[in-house]
Design a protein around this motif. Structure first.
Motif, PDB file in Angstrom:
ATOM      1  N   ARG A  30      -0.158   3.333  -5.903  1.00 50.65           N
ATOM      2  CA  ARG A  30       0.319   2.561  -4.755  1.00 50.65           C
ATOM      3  C   ARG A  30       1.834   2.656  -4.547  1.00 50.65           C
ATOM      4  N   SER A  34       2.891   4.168  -0.961  1.00 45.80           N
ATOM      5  CA  SER A  34       3.447   3.232   0.018  1.00 45.80           C
ATOM      6  C   SER A  34       4.721   3.757   0.677  1.00 45.80           C
ATOM      7  N   GLN A  35       5.377   4.719   0.065  1.00 45.73           N
ATOM      8  CA  GLN A  35       6.604   5.276   0.627  1.00 45.73           C
ATOM      9  C   GLN A  35       6.352   6.144   1.858  1.00 45.73           C
ATOM     10  N   GLU A  40      -1.910   3.003   3.286  1.00 46.93           N
ATOM     11  CA  GLU A  40      -2.002   2.476   1.911  1.00 46.93           C
ATOM     12  C   GLU A  40      -2.172   0.961   1.900  1.00 46.93           C
ATOM     13  N   LYS A  41      -1.490   0.262   2.804  1.00 47.99           N
ATOM     14  CA  LYS A  41      -1.566  -1.207   2.867  1.00 47.99           C
ATOM     15  C   LYS A  41      -2.960  -1.704   3.219  1.00 47.99           C
ATOM     16  N   ILE A 159       6.119   1.947   7.442  1.00 46.23           N
ATOM     17  CA  ILE A 159       6.477   2.309   6.068  1.00 46.23           C
ATOM     18  C   ILE A 159       7.928   1.898   5.811  1.00 46.23           C
TER      19      ILE A 159
END
Length: 173
Positions: A30, A34-35, A40-41, A159
């Motif tokens: 994660r 997430s970057q 991803e969220k 992001i």
């Protein structure tokens, strides 16, 4: 479908049954995902992982194909032919890799097999990639495959570092 890339890497067609493994890979990766990956969220549990997979499989885009990346027999990411425009001979490829496979040139090895396949079997002459300008690892992968930056477009992804542009890379095959 099973596609052997190397002794340690293979691709399987992505399926809803991959949801638990995909969720685990996202959980373990994660911080890195997430970057650069806005989705991803949304992968918060196995049901969300199932929805992620279904959204890919049911994108409705011509020629879309999605694969699970297996590295040392462990779910390690997703590789996708996002769409194919057979009239123009263009497709877009996308991928993400879990931490358990990073640093092993997994995606580079996949591209070394998939690019010739797309060209010879599907008549693709141009492959496109989208990379956030700060995603240096992904840029290095596509440039190593021969892609070149065509243009930059504004980033609309949710992001960190939203000010970075998205680079559109193109590979003529």
């Amino acid at each position: 479908m099973f596609l052997k890339i190397s002794n340690n890497i293979h691709l399987n067609h992505l399926s809803v049954a991959d949801a638990p493994a995909l969720f685990n890979a996202v959980e373990q990766s994660r911080a890195n995902l997430s970057q650069y990956m806005a989705w991803e969220k949304s992968v918060l549990d196995i049901a969300c992982a199932r929805a992620y997979i279904q959204s890919r499989l049911n994108s409705g885009l011509d020629g879309a194909q999605w694969f699970s990346i297996q590295f040392h027999n462990q779910f390690s990411g997703v590789f996708g032919v996002k769409y194919i425009d057979p009239d123009k001979g263009v497709c877009e490829l996308g991928y993400w890799l879990a931490d358990n496979a990073r640093g092993n040139r997994v995606v580079g090895q996949i591209l070394a097999v998939m690019i010739p396949y797309l060209a010879t079997e599907l008549g693709i002459s141009t492959i496109e990639f989208q990379c956030l300008e700060n995603n240096f690892a992904s840029i290095k992968i596509v440039e190593r495959a021969g892609a070149r930056l065509l243009r930059k477009v504004p980033n609309t992804l949710d992001i960190p570092n939203k000010e970075q542009a998205i680079g559109i890379y193109s590979l003529q095959v």
